[in-house]
Design a protein around this motif. Sequence first.
Motif, PDB file in Angstrom:
ATOM      1  N   THR A  40       0.840  -1.211   0.000  1.00 17.20           N
ATOM      2  CA  THR A  40       0.000   0.000   0.000  1.00 17.20           C
ATOM      3  C   THR A  40       0.869   1.253   0.000  1.00 17.20           C
ATOM      4  O   THR A  40       1.336   1.681  -1.048  1.00 17.20           O
ATOM      5  N   SER A  41       1.090   1.838   1.154  1.00 20.57           N
ATOM      6  CA  SER A  41       1.777   3.123   1.214  1.00 20.57           C
ATOM      7  C   SER A  41       3.207   3.053   0.687  1.00 20.57           C
ATOM      8  O   SER A  41       3.667   3.969  -0.010  1.00 20.57           O
ATOM      9  N   PHE A  42       3.928   1.987   0.984  1.00 22.92           N
ATOM     10  CA  PHE A  42       5.316   1.898   0.524  1.00 22.92           C
ATOM     11  C   PHE A  42       5.387   1.675  -0.986  1.00 22.92           C
ATOM     12  O   PHE A  42       6.296   2.178  -1.652  1.00 22.92           O
ATOM     13  N   PHE A  43       4.438   0.935  -1.533  1.00 25.18           N
ATOM     14  CA  PHE A  43       4.377   0.730  -2.983  1.00 25.18           C
ATOM     15  C   PHE A  43       4.194   2.061  -3.697  1.00 25.18           C
ATOM     16  O   PHE A  43       4.858   2.348  -4.694  1.00 25.18           O
ATOM     17  N   ARG A  44       3.298   2.883  -3.181  1.00 27.26           N
ATOM     18  CA  ARG A  44       3.039   4.176  -3.811  1.00 27.26           C
ATOM     19  C   ARG A  44       4.296   5.050  -3.787  1.00 27.26           C
ATOM     20  O   ARG A  44       4.640   5.702  -4.773  1.00 27.26           O
ATOM     21  N   ALA A  45       4.997   5.062  -2.653  1.00 27.26           N
ATOM     22  CA  ALA A  45       6.198   5.883  -2.543  1.00 27.26           C
ATOM     23  C   ALA A  45       7.321   5.363  -3.435  1.00 27.26           C
ATOM     24  O   ALA A  45       8.051   6.148  -4.053  1.00 27.26           O
ATOM     25  N   SER A  46       7.448   4.056  -3.536  1.00 25.46           N
ATOM     26  CA  SER A  46       8.547   3.462  -4.307  1.00 25.46           C
ATOM     27  C   SER A  46       8.368   3.641  -5.803  1.00 25.46           C
ATOM     28  O   SER A  46       9.327   3.931  -6.531  1.00 25.46           O
TER      29      SER A  46
ATOM     30  N   TYR B  97       3.289   6.115  -7.462  1.00 27.84           N
ATOM     31  CA  TYR B  97       1.926   5.970  -7.931  1.00 27.84           C
ATOM     32  C   TYR B  97       1.001   6.919  -7.195  1.00 27.84           C
ATOM     33  O   TYR B  97       1.139   7.133  -5.993  1.00 27.84           O
ATOM     34  N   ASN B  98       0.062   7.485  -7.908  1.00 30.58           N
ATOM     35  CA  ASN B  98      -0.894   8.413  -7.313  1.00 30.58           C
ATOM     36  C   ASN B  98      -2.258   7.742  -7.214  1.00 30.58           C
ATOM     37  O   ASN B  98      -3.133   7.940  -8.044  1.00 30.58           O
ATOM     38  N   PHE B  99      -2.423   6.885  -6.182  1.00 26.29           N
ATOM     39  CA  PHE B  99      -3.704   6.244  -5.980  1.00 26.29           C
ATOM     40  C   PHE B  99      -4.187   6.541  -4.563  1.00 26.29           C
ATOM     41  O   PHE B  99      -3.444   7.042  -3.723  1.00 26.29           O
ATOM     42  N   SER B 100      -5.416   6.238  -4.288  1.00 27.45           N
ATOM     43  CA  SER B 100      -6.030   6.567  -3.010  1.00 27.45           C
ATOM     44  C   SER B 100      -5.294   5.918  -1.848  1.00 27.45           C
ATOM     45  O   SER B 100      -4.859   4.765  -1.918  1.00 27.45           O
ATOM     46  N   SER B 101      -5.178   6.668  -0.752  1.00 25.65           N
ATOM     47  CA  SER B 101      -4.516   6.152   0.445  1.00 25.65           C
ATOM     48  C   SER B 101      -5.505   5.516   1.414  1.00 25.65           C
ATOM     49  O   SER B 101      -5.136   5.146   2.529  1.00 25.65           O
ATOM     50  N   ILE B 102      -6.738   5.355   0.980  1.00 29.42           N
ATOM     51  CA  ILE B 102      -7.776   4.860   1.880  1.00 29.42           C
ATOM     52  C   ILE B 102      -7.482   3.457   2.396  1.00 29.42           C
ATOM     53  O   ILE B 102      -7.888   3.087   3.506  1.00 29.42           O
ATOM     54  N   PHE B 103      -6.771   2.668   1.593  1.00 29.23           N
ATOM     55  CA  PHE B 103      -6.479   1.293   2.005  1.00 29.23           C
ATOM     56  C   PHE B 103      -5.074   1.152   2.584  1.00 29.23           C
ATOM     57  O   PHE B 103      -4.614   0.031   2.819  1.00 29.23           O
ATOM     58  N   ASP B 104      -4.398   2.256   2.827  1.00 31.01           N
ATOM     59  CA  ASP B 104      -3.021   2.184   3.317  1.00 31.01           C
ATOM     60  C   ASP B 104      -2.908   1.482   4.666  1.00 31.01           C
ATOM     61  O   ASP B 104      -3.758   1.667   5.546  1.00 31.01           O
ATOM     62  N   PHE B 105      -1.859   0.698   4.807  1.00 30.58           N
ATOM     63  CA  PHE B 105      -1.525   0.028   6.066  1.00 30.58           C
ATOM     64  C   PHE B 105      -0.172   0.586   6.502  1.00 30.58           C
ATOM     65  O   PHE B 105       0.828  -0.125   6.572  1.00 30.58           O
ATOM     66  N   GLN B 106      -0.171   1.887   6.806  1.00 31.28           N
ATOM     67  CA  GLN B 106       1.086   2.633   6.918  1.00 31.28           C
ATOM     68  C   GLN B 106       1.949   2.267   8.119  1.00 31.28           C
ATOM     69  O   GLN B 106       3.135   2.608   8.148  1.00 31.28           O
ATOM     70  N   PHE B 107       1.398   1.591   9.108  1.00 31.24           N
ATOM     71  CA  PHE B 107       2.195   1.227  10.278  1.00 31.24           C
ATOM     72  C   PHE B 107       2.615  -0.242  10.265  1.00 31.24           C
ATOM     73  O   PHE B 107       3.185  -0.736  11.232  1.00 31.24           O
ATOM     74  N   GLY B 108       2.353  -0.920   9.169  1.00 31.67           N
ATOM     75  CA  GLY B 108       2.640  -2.354   9.104  1.00 31.67           C
ATOM     76  C   GLY B 108       4.106  -2.705   9.210  1.00 31.67           C
ATOM     77  O   GLY B 108       4.453  -3.816   9.617  1.00 31.67           O
TER      78      GLY B 108
ATOM     79  N   ILE C 194      -1.930  -3.231 -12.462  1.00 27.90           N
ATOM     80  CA  ILE C 194      -2.462  -1.864 -12.524  1.00 27.90           C
ATOM     81  C   ILE C 194      -2.256  -1.282 -13.918  1.00 27.90           C
ATOM     82  O   ILE C 194      -3.140  -0.614 -14.473  1.00 27.90           O
ATOM     83  N   ARG C 195      -1.103  -1.564 -14.482  1.00 23.99           N
ATOM     84  CA  ARG C 195      -0.776  -1.050 -15.824  1.00 23.99           C
ATOM     85  C   ARG C 195      -1.764  -1.540 -16.875  1.00 23.99           C
ATOM     86  O   ARG C 195      -2.084  -0.834 -17.823  1.00 23.99           O
ATOM     87  N   TYR C 196      -2.286  -2.757 -16.656  1.00 25.66           N
ATOM     88  CA  TYR C 196      -3.244  -3.313 -17.621  1.00 25.66           C
ATOM     89  C   TYR C 196      -4.699  -3.099 -17.201  1.00 25.66           C
ATOM     90  O   TYR C 196      -5.598  -3.742 -17.729  1.00 25.66           O
TER      91      TYR C 196
END
Length: 320
Positions: free
Chosen positions: A28-34, A37-48, A283-285
């Motif tokens: 989630t959050s780390f994938f977006r940063a790496s 990607y600009n997708f919703s953070s609603i599903f982020d598990f940022q403390f995992g 996601i690309r497809y």
Amino acid sequence: MNNNLNRIPELESLRGIAALSVMLYHYTSFFRASLHYNFSSIFDFQFGHHGVELFFMISGFVIFMSLDRINSVRQFVYKRFLRLYPTYWICLLITLIVMLFDNTAQFDFSLKDKVFNILMFQGFFHVKNIDGSYWSLLPELCFYAMMIFFWRLKIIKDIFLVVLVWLVLMYVVLLRPSLIDVLLNLKFGVFFIIGIMFNLLYKNKKQLYPHIFILLALVSVLFVRDSVEVFCFTSLFVLVFYLLIYQKLSFLNNRIFIFFGEISYPLYLLHQTIGYILIYNLIRYGMPHFASIVLIAIFCIGLSFLVYKYLEQPIINKLR
């Protein structure tokens, strides 16, 4: 991180929960940063990612316990080798194969990188990890080396003195970082210490000193890790361990949680780089991000089970 916890199924379950937490954080959050990607953070598990600290605490508990059941340095080293390396090499090979199909431009590794990753010593030489999750293996290896060194010198019985010196060194090195920081686990040692102390309490709940050293280590987290967030999550994990030793976590002793504990090591080793590549392409497809996370998480869990069931366990049993 793949230790025999069959005698304490709740610990096995906690290890599985830690692995799942790290995976969800990375997807989630780390994938977006790496991958920017600009997708919703609603599903982020940022403390995992704090699941790694829980891993270290479990290792402190289990490795200290294992010292009661060995007769020689050779026996300890061989057992640790069996637990770590065969599964690691299998997962590394699978990851390298999947990387042949990488089109994210994020995973470009030299021959030197790959060779050092095979040895698991890449962290000593600042070589890139083939999978980002591999970084935590170096603190584990250093902790194993420290414990068997103290055992060989027969000072493991003076563990409170050892831990006190260890904590003092952590503060000293804050003033002047050096290679000793890595070798003596001065950044992550507080978590292993907490695990050791809980193992002592598990054996004898009437002891006072383990409680004192748990508190000292917990306070030290604020200074050594310089993070209130890490302190808060470590405090939560300390509470969980207290519940464990006072037998209040029996609900974790069920087949679902234990299943994730059993596959936690291959899941931890396999999920990140492979997951990034596969999620990126889905996601690309055109697949929605959340759907791609669910699909690849299921895939990596299934792959980890196959590695555990048909490769890891048969190999370990044969070599044992």
